[in-house]
Write an enzyme that holds these catalytic residues in place. Structure first.
Site: not given
Length: 270
Positions: A132, A145
């Site tokens: 990401s 995360y």
């Protein structure tokens, strides 16, 4: 000989879109996920389904053994399974933090371990790790995360150098905002974990950012096409990025530094 691909997280979003694109390109595709009922549409298109939980070692072993028994090889692994456990670092329980890492990092690493001997034997393979833009920067309420995605970035760098002599490429894909289930799941996690704590105000200010990402997110097909491009070239780059806000966010973080990046995020939370 048709190439064989294993794609995790194939029940929705980027994983499902990638399965469809690889099928169109003539691959033998194994779609893996926990939710078998959510993969019946790709089965109708020709995908072979595997019930796999990347936090369950036995299911990964069984899945890899099934592919090798049926096909004799695995040419492409797309490590896409993952989720966002949101909430402040103070509020997220250590059990939830460990599970976040179990899925996003250790599950990815273990499946890669299981597949590497077969790729080394055939002296060919493409391992695609979906991280990401959140693997390059930290945002409030997503500490665990981001930690998992930062870790996958570093793991991928080491792995790339280790397996290159065996004809295996390791490719990192860094999506920006994408229209998938991820945003809704992360937003609900954030509200549940920190919505009634000392950080309630921060959660309330962050919700509009999630809403904007959900409205303006790019289609998962954009990332599927990027994955397909990356595995098709003879010498792929180490990293590819695409999706809503990916370019400006990465630019600010890389070239303008932490202080400017922090001020940019803080300005959106006022």
């Amino acid at each position: 000989m048709k190439k064989v691909a294993l794609i995790t997280g194939a029940s929705a979003g980027i994983g499902k879109a990638t399965v469809k694109l690889f099928l169109q390109d003539g691959y033998i595709v194994y779609g893996a996920a926990r939710r078998m009922d959510k993969m019946q549409d790709i089965a109708a298109l020709g995908a072979k389904l595997l019930k796999m939980d990347v936090a369950d070692d036995a299911s990964m072993i069984e899945g890899v053994n099934t592919i090798i028994k049926n096909e004799g090889r695995i040419d492409v692994l797309v490590n896409n399974a993952g989720f966002g456990s949101y909430g402040t670092v103070e509020d997220v329980s250590m059990a939830d933090a460990r599970y976040q890492l179990d899925v996003n990092l250790f599950g990815l690493a273990r499946l890669t371990q299981l597949i590497l001997p077969h790729m080394r034997e055939q002296h060919f393979g493409k391992i695609v790790n979906i991280t990401s833009i959140g693997g390059k920067m930290g945002m409030p309420l997503g500490g665990w995360y981001h930690a998992s995605k930062f870790a996958v970035e570093g793991l991928s760098d080491s792995l790339r150098l280790e397996v290159k002599p065996f004809g295996i490429d390791v490719i990192v894909i860094e999506p920006g905002g994408i229209k998938t289930e991820w945003t809704g799941i992360a937003s609900e996690s954030m509200k549940r974990v920190s919505g009634d704590t000392a950080y309630k105000s921060l959660v309330e200010k962050t919700i509009p950012m999630f809403d904007m990402a959900e409205r303006n997110g790019s289609d998962p097909e954009l990332i599927a096409k990027l994955i397909k491009k990356a595995v098709s070239v003879r010498k792929p780059r180490a990293r590819y990025s695409a999706g809503f806000m990916s370019s400006p966010m990465l630019f600010v973080k890389k070239w303008l530094g932490d202080a400017i990046f922090d001020k940019m995020i803080e300005s959106r939370l006022k």
